[in-house]
Write a protein that holds these residues in place. Structure first.
Motif, PDB file in Angstrom:
ATOM      1  N   TYR A 187      57.775  50.527 -69.642  1.00 35.48           N
ATOM      2  CA  TYR A 187      56.736  49.527 -69.840  1.00 35.48           C
ATOM      3  C   TYR A 187      56.044  49.766 -71.178  1.00 35.48           C
ATOM      4  CZ  TYR A 187      57.230  48.717 -64.817  1.00 35.48           C
ATOM      5  OH  TYR A 187      57.716  48.427 -63.576  1.00 35.48           O
ATOM      6  N   SER A 221      44.997  48.786 -72.094  1.00 28.46           N
ATOM      7  CA  SER A 221      45.260  47.619 -71.244  1.00 28.46           C
ATOM      8  C   SER A 221      46.743  47.610 -70.888  1.00 28.46           C
ATOM      9  CB  SER A 221      44.853  46.331 -71.947  1.00 28.46           C
ATOM     10  OG  SER A 221      45.592  46.156 -73.130  1.00 28.46           O
ATOM     11  N   PRO A 265      50.190  46.017 -68.942  1.00 27.56           N
ATOM     12  CA  PRO A 265      50.727  44.691 -68.617  1.00 27.56           C
ATOM     13  C   PRO A 265      50.385  44.398 -67.151  1.00 27.56           C
ATOM     14  CG  PRO A 265      52.477  46.318 -68.679  1.00 27.56           C
ATOM     15  CD  PRO A 265      51.240  46.991 -69.163  1.00 27.56           C
ATOM     16  N   ASP A 266      51.056  43.487 -66.544  1.00 26.80           N
ATOM     17  CA  ASP A 266      50.801  43.210 -65.131  1.00 26.80           C
ATOM     18  C   ASP A 266      50.835  44.519 -64.353  1.00 26.80           C
ATOM     19  OD1 ASP A 266      50.737  40.518 -65.747  1.00 26.80           O
ATOM     20  OD2 ASP A 266      52.909  40.338 -65.553  1.00 26.80           O
ATOM     21  N   GLU A 267      50.625  44.459 -63.080  1.00 21.58           N
ATOM     22  CA  GLU A 267      50.609  45.671 -62.279  1.00 21.58           C
ATOM     23  C   GLU A 267      51.953  46.388 -62.378  1.00 21.58           C
ATOM     24  OE1 GLU A 267      49.369  44.964 -58.313  1.00 21.58           O
ATOM     25  OE2 GLU A 267      47.429  44.189 -58.921  1.00 21.58           O
ATOM     26  N   VAL A 268      51.897  47.685 -62.601  1.00 18.81           N
ATOM     27  CA  VAL A 268      53.099  48.507 -62.720  1.00 18.81           C
ATOM     28  C   VAL A 268      53.369  49.094 -61.344  1.00 18.81           C
ATOM     29  CG1 VAL A 268      54.134  50.473 -63.877  1.00 18.81           C
ATOM     30  CG2 VAL A 268      52.549  49.013 -65.118  1.00 18.81           C
ATOM     31  N   LYS A 269      54.338  48.509 -60.633  1.00 16.11           N
ATOM     32  CA  LYS A 269      54.613  48.928 -59.262  1.00 16.11           C
ATOM     33  C   LYS A 269      56.060  49.344 -59.041  1.00 16.11           C
ATOM     34  CE  LYS A 269      50.934  46.539 -56.951  1.00 16.11           C
ATOM     35  NZ  LYS A 269      50.504  46.370 -55.600  1.00 16.11           N
ATOM     36  N   SER A 295      50.189  51.943 -57.602  1.00 12.91           N
ATOM     37  CA  SER A 295      50.555  51.422 -58.916  1.00 12.91           C
ATOM     38  C   SER A 295      50.060  52.382 -59.987  1.00 12.91           C
ATOM     39  CB  SER A 295      49.963  50.029 -59.138  1.00 12.91           C
ATOM     40  OG  SER A 295      48.558  50.105 -59.140  1.00 12.91           O
ATOM     41  N   THR A 335      47.904  53.209 -63.152  1.00 12.37           N
ATOM     42  CA  THR A 335      46.654  52.678 -63.686  1.00 12.37           C
ATOM     43  C   THR A 335      46.399  53.220 -65.089  1.00 12.37           C
ATOM     44  OG1 THR A 335      45.343  54.494 -62.781  1.00 12.37           O
ATOM     45  CG2 THR A 335      45.668  52.571 -61.367  1.00 12.37           C
TER      46      THR A 335
END
Length: 148
Positions: free
Chosen positions: A127, A116, A118-122, A92, A94
């Motif tokens: 984004y 910071s 958002p949710d995990e970027v996978k 992901s 980071t």
């Protein structure tokens, strides 16, 4: 008795504040322990000078922060990541990778702890991350995850 606090004191006030306390509390506790000084005319003048210097420093810092924010909003960052055929990336993205990308692409050093995500970027795609500069100043940063 009026005193000028040198440092923060619980239930009394913050540093560089003029407060009124009882004579014994000031003479026996606050002044000997270097928490405060007496509010004499010369000490009040020094306090005013100190406040002016702090205000000048904050204005300078604010202009620098606004300059960085303007530079960051110019265009989206591109972050390369290895991905599979379905568009999912291995691992992901980071805040450390984002910090390095800002340093390489925009030329600014920003601590990864201030970023910071958002949710995990996978997955590949666009984004937004939030960068907090402190003192209520923050900005959103657009970045795009592309396949390497």
């Amino acid at each position: 008795m009026e005193i000028i606090l040198i440092q923060d004191v619980d239930n009394l006030g913050g540093a560089n504040e003029v407060v009124k306390v009882r004579n014994g509390y000031a003479r026996n506790f606050l002044i000997p322990r270097k928490f405060a000084v007496e509010a004499s005319p010369s000490n009040l003048k020094q306090l005013e000078e100190k406040r002016k210097q702090i205000e000048k420093k904050e204005k300078k810092m604010l202009s620098a922060i606004n300059e960085v924010i303007a530079k960051l909003k110019e265009g989206a960052l591109k972050i390369g990541a290895k991905s599979g055929t379905s568009g999912k990336i291995f691992g992901s993205v980071t805040s450390l990778q984002l910090s390095r990308a800002i340093r390489e692409q925009k030329g600014y050093e920003i601590d990864r702890k201030k970023i910071s995500l958002p949710d995990e970027v996978k997955e590949l795609g666009a984004y937004k991350a939030t960068i907090d500069f402190g003192n209520g100043h923050s900005t959103e940063l657009e970045f795009e995850v592309v396949a390497e």
